[in-house]
Design an enzyme around this catalytic site. Sequence first.
Site, PDB file in Angstrom:
ATOM      1  CB  CYS A 133      -0.860   0.648   1.572  1.00 18.87           C
ATOM      2  SG  CYS A 133      -1.989   1.760   1.376  1.00 18.87           S
ATOM      3  CG  HIS A 175      -5.738  -2.468  -1.870  1.00 17.60           C
ATOM      4  ND1 HIS A 175      -4.568  -3.320  -1.344  1.00 17.60           N
ATOM      5  CD2 HIS A 175      -5.132  -1.097  -1.310  1.00 17.60           C
ATOM      6  CE1 HIS A 175      -4.031  -2.445   0.072  1.00 17.60           C
ATOM      7  NE2 HIS A 175      -3.858  -1.354  -0.761  1.00 17.60           N
ATOM      8  CD  GLU A 176      -6.626   1.031  -4.313  1.00 12.63           C
ATOM      9  OE1 GLU A 176      -7.022   2.161  -3.060  1.00 12.63           O
ATOM     10  OE2 GLU A 176      -5.708   0.527  -4.328  1.00 12.63           O
ATOM     11  CG  HIS A 179      -7.439   2.915   1.467  1.00  9.94           C
ATOM     12  ND1 HIS A 179      -6.567   1.978   2.344  1.00  9.94           N
ATOM     13  CD2 HIS A 179      -6.295   2.056   0.456  1.00  9.94           C
ATOM     14  CE1 HIS A 179      -5.468   2.366   2.157  1.00  9.94           C
ATOM     15  NE2 HIS A 179      -5.614   1.802   0.577  1.00  9.94           N
TER      16      HIS A 179
END
Length: 215
Positions: A133, A175-176, A179
């Site tokens: 990351c 993954h995004e 966030h």
Amino acid sequence: MKKSISVIFLFVSIVAFSQRFTKEERNFILEADSTQQFKVIQITEPNELIILKAVSTDINPKDKLLPIVAKRMYLAMLNPENPGIGIAAPQVGINRNLFWVQRLDKPGEPFEFYINPKIVWRSELLRKGMEGCLSIPEDTGNVYRNYTIKITYFDLKGNFKEEIVEGFTAVIFQHEEDHLNGILFTDRITEQSGWNVQSINNDVNLFLKNKLKRN
């Protein structure tokens, strides 16, 4: 017919309940022009970690500042000193549901910008792979992600879309999207440490959380 109605309802709901950037956000975005990259914030800074752990909100897909945000995020993601294959708005200090993803599943592997992205379906099949990351320096680890996902989003032209994504590109999306919910890949590693998974046909990267039931 029911599917079409539900998609239209989702579209109307997202536009109706999402807000434009606040005054504070506008000032932050316009501190520099679109040729200047945002700073990528880090978990090592307590004040920045608060932003990274916060849950983001939708933005009106017609907001006129979105092209500037997208460009400055893009430049931050492709910073030659530490380039990435995706970046979410919280990583540049903006808690809004926005991110870039490199479409490794498309010809030319283009980068695409997503507004108010939502994962609306996930396969039971999991993929295990190494992740890092931009906001977590010098740390990587193996994470389980759904192999296939269905997503909805707006593009920069304000068009509402939905599609199915598989493989490593689906990993980047997840993954995004994490966030946007204040979840880091290191949180996933901790969460998944107690999982009981079963490999599929001895494939080293594909798993199910529970064994398949055979008749």
